[in-house]
Design a protein around this motif. Structure first.
Motif, PDB file in Angstrom:
ATOM      1  N   GLU A 104     114.267  23.931  34.525  1.00 23.96           N
ATOM      2  CA  GLU A 104     114.086  23.814  35.461  1.00 23.96           C
ATOM      3  C   GLU A 104     114.322  22.124  36.230  1.00 23.96           C
ATOM      4  O   GLU A 104     114.471  23.014  37.645  1.00 23.96           O
ATOM      5  CB  GLU A 104     112.194  23.802  35.544  1.00 23.96           C
ATOM      6  CG  GLU A 104     111.746  25.652  34.828  1.00 23.96           C
ATOM      7  CD  GLU A 104     110.279  25.409  35.025  1.00 23.96           C
ATOM      8  OE1 GLU A 104     109.583  24.319  35.691  1.00 23.96           O
ATOM      9  OE2 GLU A 104     109.499  26.085  34.037  1.00 23.96           O
ATOM     10  N   ASN A 105     114.083  21.347  35.782  1.00 27.94           N
ATOM     11  CA  ASN A 105     114.419  20.442  36.477  1.00 27.94           C
ATOM     12  C   ASN A 105     116.063  20.487  36.692  1.00 27.94           C
ATOM     13  O   ASN A 105     116.164  19.765  37.698  1.00 27.94           O
ATOM     14  CB  ASN A 105     114.593  18.977  35.424  1.00 27.94           C
ATOM     15  CG  ASN A 105     115.202  17.818  35.371  1.00 27.94           C
ATOM     16  OD1 ASN A 105     114.320  17.354  36.234  1.00 27.94           O
ATOM     17  ND2 ASN A 105     116.566  17.853  35.329  1.00 27.94           N
ATOM     18  N   ASN A 106     116.626  21.463  36.364  1.00 30.84           N
ATOM     19  CA  ASN A 106     118.140  21.356  36.127  1.00 30.84           C
ATOM     20  C   ASN A 106     118.293  22.012  37.925  1.00 30.84           C
ATOM     21  O   ASN A 106     118.674  21.686  38.775  1.00 30.84           O
ATOM     22  CB  ASN A 106     119.096  21.651  35.034  1.00 30.84           C
ATOM     23  CG  ASN A 106     119.988  21.667  35.904  1.00 30.84           C
ATOM     24  OD1 ASN A 106     120.556  23.328  35.902  1.00 30.84           O
ATOM     25  ND2 ASN A 106     120.637  21.338  36.101  1.00 30.84           N
TER      26      ASN A 106
ATOM     27  N   TYR B  15     115.248  18.625  44.626  1.00 33.87           N
ATOM     28  CA  TYR B  15     114.216  18.321  45.222  1.00 33.87           C
ATOM     29  C   TYR B  15     113.786  16.694  44.946  1.00 33.87           C
ATOM     30  O   TYR B  15     113.544  15.865  45.575  1.00 33.87           O
ATOM     31  CB  TYR B  15     112.985  18.671  44.063  1.00 33.87           C
ATOM     32  CG  TYR B  15     111.933  18.528  45.199  1.00 33.87           C
ATOM     33  CD1 TYR B  15     111.252  18.237  46.530  1.00 33.87           C
ATOM     34  CD2 TYR B  15     110.464  19.444  45.425  1.00 33.87           C
ATOM     35  CE1 TYR B  15     110.095  18.445  47.222  1.00 33.87           C
ATOM     36  CE2 TYR B  15     108.781  19.003  45.498  1.00 33.87           C
ATOM     37  CZ  TYR B  15     108.935  18.494  47.289  1.00 33.87           C
ATOM     38  OH  TYR B  15     107.631  17.985  47.321  1.00 33.87           O
ATOM     39  N   HIS B  16     114.048  16.465  43.457  1.00 35.22           N
ATOM     40  CA  HIS B  16     114.189  14.561  42.984  1.00 35.22           C
ATOM     41  C   HIS B  16     115.473  14.470  43.230  1.00 35.22           C
ATOM     42  O   HIS B  16     114.658  13.445  42.622  1.00 35.22           O
ATOM     43  CB  HIS B  16     113.249  14.921  41.872  1.00 35.22           C
ATOM     44  CG  HIS B  16     114.390  15.593  40.610  1.00 35.22           C
ATOM     45  ND1 HIS B  16     114.636  17.137  40.070  1.00 35.22           N
ATOM     46  CD2 HIS B  16     115.368  14.383  39.758  1.00 35.22           C
ATOM     47  CE1 HIS B  16     115.500  16.846  39.564  1.00 35.22           C
ATOM     48  NE2 HIS B  16     116.075  15.363  38.959  1.00 35.22           N
ATOM     49  N   CYS B  17     116.239  14.264  43.264  1.00 39.25           N
ATOM     50  CA  CYS B  17     117.529  13.593  43.623  1.00 39.25           C
ATOM     51  C   CYS B  17     117.129  13.097  44.351  1.00 39.25           C
ATOM     52  O   CYS B  17     117.858  11.505  43.427  1.00 39.25           O
ATOM     53  CB  CYS B  17     118.495  14.505  44.292  1.00 39.25           C
ATOM     54  SG  CYS B  17     118.626  15.671  42.621  1.00 39.25           S
TER      55      CYS B  17
ATOM     56  N   GLY C 241     115.808  10.166  42.770  1.00 34.97           N
ATOM     57  CA  GLY C 241     115.266  10.103  41.468  1.00 34.97           C
ATOM     58  C   GLY C 241     116.439  10.102  40.757  1.00 34.97           C
ATOM     59  O   GLY C 241     117.187   9.341  39.153  1.00 34.97           O
ATOM     60  N   HIS C 242     118.014   9.633  41.287  1.00 39.24           N
ATOM     61  CA  HIS C 242     118.646  10.079  40.476  1.00 39.24           C
ATOM     62  C   HIS C 242     120.101   9.438  42.162  1.00 39.24           C
ATOM     63  O   HIS C 242     120.943   9.223  42.307  1.00 39.24           O
ATOM     64  CB  HIS C 242     119.642  11.060  40.676  1.00 39.24           C
ATOM     65  CG  HIS C 242     119.158  12.456  39.826  1.00 39.24           C
ATOM     66  ND1 HIS C 242     118.935  11.547  38.654  1.00 39.24           N
ATOM     67  CD2 HIS C 242     118.777  13.978  39.783  1.00 39.24           C
ATOM     68  CE1 HIS C 242     118.701  12.898  37.726  1.00 39.24           C
ATOM     69  NE2 HIS C 242     118.131  13.846  38.617  1.00 39.24           N
ATOM     70  N   PRO C 243     120.182   7.838  42.227  1.00 39.60           N
ATOM     71  CA  PRO C 243     121.100   6.786  43.052  1.00 39.60           C
ATOM     72  C   PRO C 243     122.654   7.321  42.735  1.00 39.60           C
ATOM     73  O   PRO C 243     123.131   6.887  43.365  1.00 39.60           O
ATOM     74  CB  PRO C 243     120.682   5.761  42.841  1.00 39.60           C
ATOM     75  CG  PRO C 243     119.466   5.137  41.167  1.00 39.60           C
ATOM     76  CD  PRO C 243     118.764   6.549  41.429  1.00 39.60           C
TER      77      PRO C 243
ATOM     78  N   GLN D 135     118.099  10.144  33.559  1.00 37.15           N
ATOM     79  CA  GLN D 135     116.361   9.839  34.386  1.00 37.15           C
ATOM     80  C   GLN D 135     115.734  11.499  34.551  1.00 37.15           C
ATOM     81  O   GLN D 135     114.603  11.641  34.113  1.00 37.15           O
ATOM     82  CB  GLN D 135     117.914   9.724  35.885  1.00 37.15           C
ATOM     83  CG  GLN D 135     117.882   8.473  35.977  1.00 37.15           C
ATOM     84  CD  GLN D 135     118.892   8.022  37.312  1.00 37.15           C
ATOM     85  OE1 GLN D 135     119.490   9.178  37.725  1.00 37.15           O
ATOM     86  NE2 GLN D 135     119.359   6.869  37.022  1.00 37.15           N
ATOM     87  N   ASP D 136     116.431  12.038  33.971  1.00 36.39           N
ATOM     88  CA  ASP D 136     116.320  13.348  34.267  1.00 36.39           C
ATOM     89  C   ASP D 136     115.135  13.672  32.819  1.00 36.39           C
ATOM     90  O   ASP D 136     114.423  14.765  32.535  1.00 36.39           O
ATOM     91  CB  ASP D 136     117.558  14.970  34.127  1.00 36.39           C
ATOM     92  CG  ASP D 136     117.975  14.389  35.273  1.00 36.39           C
ATOM     93  OD1 ASP D 136     117.274  14.666  36.184  1.00 36.39           O
ATOM     94  OD2 ASP D 136     119.087  15.595  35.375  1.00 36.39           O
ATOM     95  N   GLY D 137     115.716  12.974  32.040  1.00 39.25           N
ATOM     96  CA  GLY D 137     115.378  12.907  30.455  1.00 39.25           C
ATOM     97  C   GLY D 137     113.910  12.277  30.303  1.00 39.25           C
ATOM     98  O   GLY D 137     113.069  12.865  30.438  1.00 39.25           O
TER      99      GLY D 137
HETATM  100 FE   FE2 Z   1     118.136  15.419  37.789  1.00 41.26          FE
END
Ligand code: FE2
Ligand code: FES
Length: 422
Positions: A204-206, A210-212, A215-217, A376-378
């Motif tokens: 689901e996270n993948n 929405y979180h990028c 959350g993912h610089p 970060q996803d972990g």
């Molecule tokens: Fe992610």
């Protein structure tokens, strides 16, 4: 190749939870935390559908193998002496011993360490010492697992009757993948991450970005954080990124048209056994690769590509994988459940077979973005797992940008219902 039995004690509870799942909402807690759902997921999803397990670049020569654990199963994926990719159950036909123990390696024949039964690389039993008269070796070859390679991506299916719609999916994604010629690549790096979350939370996270933005610089140097937004829903602060996206997209489409490469979105993530989504999309920055500045991380382009600016060919596959094919490298991701709250995420970076480490590419630069992004996803999914375990948890609604999350969950619920009605 028999599917696992559904645990009878929980049949009613799991069926009730499946039946009352509210579309557009996250799943209820037991889906993510209970061992009963893990067993059901292994039986209804991982034992019955095509799952991505490796690339041909991981088994380049005859005798090369990898072993993959799927719940209680262990599967040997190897290249046989005729150079064909095979998948075999890692279970000796004598008394069942595991034959290969390493995660990867190379063999001449497959020799069981217990009593030395010896199989050829196609699974044929060649030698079994001291058998009674009349023993028929031809009846005791290793059991085969259904296997398909699509442009070098190896999928296996543990079921005796694998979903037949895979042929259609393979035919439709092949033209997208073909220009990158995965079969002429080599593994530059591979990273196994054990995430402390249910496999569905990982998927689901993948399936959303929405979180990028927050959350993912490293990823959002090149991955447009507008993924999933409809054109008229772009938040104001993302409008500059959206204009760059539109411009980069027009250029990419022109480049694709000139070369006859398909790029249009095909999204059939639910409503069929082999759910998938494919599209070629533009990258930000220099537009070449997943690096801080968007420039290529390997100097040797893949296949016959004549420009590194081919964006990212992205493929999503239900239930357990996603892929990015770039001009200079390919990244593959596979997800396998280890426990209700533990999941293996394997990331593999492939570069052209002729690319020389330290000369044409630097592994640290090549892997930096997804190494950081995976970490970060972990952390995100571990926090999600802790939250869904909390008695206060109740499923919230998906945002419009989370359409592909809804598609993943809808597909999953469809699979459980079909399994229950089989
Ligand atoms: Fe992610
Ligand atoms: S269990 Fe493999 S040879 Fe006996």
């Amino acid at each position: 190749m028999t599917a696992l039995a559904e645990p009878a004690s929980e049949r009613r509870d799991t069926a009730g939870l499946v039946a009352r799942r509210l579309p557009g909402h996250a799943l209820e807690a037991p889906f993510y935390v209970s061992d009963e759902f893990l067993a059901l997921d292994l039986a209804a999803v991982f034992s019955r559908h095509w799952i991505f397990v490796a690339t041909e670049a991981e088994v380049p020569e005859a005798g090369d193998y990898v072993t993959i654990d799927v719940g209680p199963y262990s599967v040997i994926v190897l290249r046989d002496d005729d150079e064909q990719v095979r998948a075999l159950h890692n279970v000796c036909r004598h008394r069942g011993s595991r034959i290969l123990h390493d995660a990867a390696g190379s063999v001449g024949n497959l020799v069981c360490g217990y009593h030395q039964w010896t199989y050829s690389t196609d699974g044929t039993l060649m030698h079994a010492g001291q058998q009674a008269p009349g023993f028929d070796k031809s009846c005791f070859g290793l059991k085969q697992v259904a296997v398909r390679s699509v442009e070098g991506l190896i999928f296996v299916c543990l079921a005796a009757d694998p979903p037949a719609d895979f042929d259609d999916v393979a035919a439709r994604i092949t033209p997208y993948l073909a220009p990158h010629q995965l079969r002429t690549t080599k593994v530059a790096a591979q990273e196994d991450l054990i995430e402390h979350a249910n496999w569905k939370l990982v998927m689901e996270n993948n399936r959303e970005c929405y979180h990028c933005e927050a959350g993912h610089p490293e990823l959002t140097c090149t991955f447009f954080p507008t993924y999933g937004y409809a054109d008229d829903e772009i938040p104001k602060r993302l409008l500059p990124a959206h204009s760059r996206y539109l411009e980069a997209t027009s250029e990419l489409e022109r480049e694709c048209d000139a070369r006859g490469f398909p790029y249009a979105l095909i999204s059939e993530l639910s409503g069929r056994p082999t759910g998938f989504r494919v599209r070629r999309e533009a990258l930000d920055g220099a537009g070449e690769s997943y690096t801080r500045d968007g420039r290529a991380a390997s100097r040797i382009l893949l296949g016959d590509l004549d420009t590194p600016r081919m964006g990212r060919l992205s493929l999503h596959f239900q239930p357990n994988s996603w892929f990015h094919f770039l001009g200079d490298h390919i990244v593959t991701f596979s997800v396998l459940p280890l426990a209700a709250d533990r999941t293996l995420v394997r990331t593999t970076w492939l570069v052209h077979a002729d690319a020389v480490e330290g000369v044409d590419y630097d592994p640290a630069t090549l892997t930096e973005v997804w190494h950081q992004t995976n970490a970060q996803d972990g952390a995100f999914v571990a926090r999600a797992q802790a939250g869904v375990r909390d008695p206060a948890y109740s499923p919230g609604p998906y945002a419009p940008t989370e359409t592909d999350v809804e598609e993943f969950v809808a597909w999953y619920i469809e699979r459980l219902k079909e399994y229950a009605n089989r």
